[in-house]
Design a protein around this motif. Structure first.
Motif, PDB file in Angstrom:
ATOM      1  N   GLY A  90       0.791  -1.222   0.000  1.00  0.00           N
ATOM      2  CA  GLY A  90       0.000   0.000   0.000  1.00  0.00           C
ATOM      3  C   GLY A  90       0.822   1.270   0.000  1.00  0.00           C
ATOM      4  O   GLY A  90       0.296   2.344  -0.298  1.00  0.00           O
ATOM      5  N   ASP A  91       2.117   1.154   0.319  1.00  0.00           N
ATOM      6  CA  ASP A  91       2.983   2.333   0.305  1.00  0.00           C
ATOM      7  C   ASP A  91       3.454   2.617  -1.125  1.00  0.00           C
ATOM      8  O   ASP A  91       3.524   1.705  -1.957  1.00  0.00           O
ATOM      9  CB  ASP A  91       4.200   2.121   1.209  1.00  0.00           C
ATOM     10  N   PRO A  92       3.815   3.877  -1.432  1.00  0.00           N
ATOM     11  CA  PRO A  92       4.326   4.201  -2.769  1.00  0.00           C
ATOM     12  C   PRO A  92       5.601   3.414  -3.079  1.00  0.00           C
ATOM     13  O   PRO A  92       6.409   3.150  -2.170  1.00  0.00           O
ATOM     14  CB  PRO A  92       4.613   5.709  -2.680  1.00  0.00           C
ATOM     15  N   GLN A 108      15.082   9.116   2.747  1.00  0.00           N
ATOM     16  CA  GLN A 108      13.741   9.542   3.148  1.00  0.00           C
ATOM     17  C   GLN A 108      13.063   8.557   4.092  1.00  0.00           C
ATOM     18  O   GLN A 108      12.100   8.925   4.778  1.00  0.00           O
ATOM     19  CB  GLN A 108      12.884   9.738   1.897  1.00  0.00           C
ATOM     20  N   ALA A 109      13.550   7.328   4.153  1.00  0.00           N
ATOM     21  CA  ALA A 109      12.914   6.313   4.996  1.00  0.00           C
ATOM     22  C   ALA A 109      13.147   6.610   6.471  1.00  0.00           C
ATOM     23  O   ALA A 109      14.233   7.047   6.866  1.00  0.00           O
ATOM     24  CB  ALA A 109      13.459   4.935   4.652  1.00  0.00           C
ATOM     25  N   SER A 162       6.299   5.906   9.260  1.00  0.00           N
ATOM     26  CA  SER A 162       5.637   6.628   8.168  1.00  0.00           C
ATOM     27  C   SER A 162       6.136   6.165   6.802  1.00  0.00           C
ATOM     28  O   SER A 162       5.348   6.017   5.865  1.00  0.00           O
ATOM     29  CB  SER A 162       5.867   8.137   8.313  1.00  0.00           C
ATOM     30  N   ARG A 163       7.466   5.950   6.688  1.00  0.00           N
ATOM     31  CA  ARG A 163       8.056   5.597   5.399  1.00  0.00           C
ATOM     32  C   ARG A 163       9.068   4.470   5.564  1.00  0.00           C
ATOM     33  O   ARG A 163      10.257   4.647   5.294  1.00  0.00           O
ATOM     34  CB  ARG A 163       8.725   6.822   4.764  1.00  0.00           C
ATOM     35  N   VAL A 182       9.720  -4.283  -4.680  1.00  0.00           N
ATOM     36  CA  VAL A 182       9.858  -3.104  -5.540  1.00  0.00           C
ATOM     37  C   VAL A 182      10.702  -3.449  -6.758  1.00  0.00           C
ATOM     38  O   VAL A 182      10.253  -3.348  -7.896  1.00  0.00           O
ATOM     39  CB  VAL A 182      10.481  -1.923  -4.760  1.00  0.00           C
ATOM     40  N   ALA A 183      11.938  -3.872  -6.509  1.00  0.00           N
ATOM     41  CA  ALA A 183      12.859  -4.209  -7.596  1.00  0.00           C
ATOM     42  C   ALA A 183      14.153  -4.727  -6.980  1.00  0.00           C
ATOM     43  O   ALA A 183      14.456  -4.459  -5.810  1.00  0.00           O
ATOM     44  CB  ALA A 183      13.166  -2.986  -8.450  1.00  0.00           C
TER      45      ALA A 183
END
Length: 224
Positions: A90-92, A108-109, A162-163, A182-183
């Motif tokens: 659900g996170d970007p 940013q995490a 949050s991230r 993700v990859a």
């Protein structure tokens, strides 16, 4: 039912589960597997813990063959597994196409989940990547370490940050509910590990152990 014991890196857990029903029905042996950081699994064997089959990185299996702890003629490569990035479902999805994208995502995490940086293949490598990107000092307080990749991914799935972001081998990401692959790590940071199986020199059921190794190889070949 007799038991066949496996000490394995976590990346092979899903593969073992795929062959479990047919193997147990065909041999009359149940599989008792422990799946965790490859270095920890090697150490358990060297400390005298009983096992019939080892599934570790090629480098560690080669060491065990040289020392006589596994049967050299039984050694078979069974899979190549990439180390990859995961996020909570659900996170970007961050951009993982370049090292710069990875660096930005880690910067940013607010929580970074990954396995043991001393014993786990992915953990050792990812710790090196963080240092290579010049981020260790910046993110040290956000690192969330786990004994193995599966535990790291479960912690990521349950995170209230949050991230949050995570890194481990792709097979462990794909088998953990609540996280999304993700990859693989981007060029310049990538790692693809060859996983290798072998029968131990002290196997209690060497014939069945050899059959399990062959079954693992067969199922990975059928996927190609």
């Amino acid at each position: 039912m007799k038991t066949l014991r496996i000490l394995s890196g976590g990346a092979a857990h899903g593969l073992v589960e795929r062959i479990r029903p047919a193997f147990e029905a065909g041999t009359g042996h149940s599989i008792d597997g422990i799946f965790s950081a490859v270095g920890a699994m090697r150490d358990r064997l060297l400390a005298g813990e009983p096992a019939d089959v080892m599934i570790l990185s090629r480098a560690l299996i080669d060491e065990l063959a040289k020392s006589g702890h596994v049967v050299a003629s039984s050694v078979i490569d069974i899979a190549k597994v990439a180390t990859a990035i995961a996020v909570r479902r659900g996170d970007p999805l961050p951009d993982m196409s370049t090292a710069q994208g990875l660096r930005a995502a880690l910067s940013q995490a607010d929580a970074i989940h990954f396995p043991d940086p001393a014993q786990a293949t992915a953990g050792i490598h990812f710790a090196g990547v963080i240092r290579k990107l010049g981020l260790w000092g910046q993110v040290a307080g956000r690192l969330q370490l786990a004994p193995n990749g599966a535990t790291a991914m479960r912690a990521l799935a349950a995170s209230t940050a949050s991230r949050p972001i995570g890194c481990t081998q792709e097979t462990e990401i794909l088998t953990t509910p609540g996280v999304v692959l993700v990859a693989p790590l981007p060029p310049g940071c990538e790692l693809v590990t060859t996983y290798t199986a072998a029968v131990t020199s002290r196997a209690a059921a060497p014939a069945e152990a050899a059959a399990l190794v062959a079954a693992l190889r067969s199922v990975t070949e059928s996927d190609r």
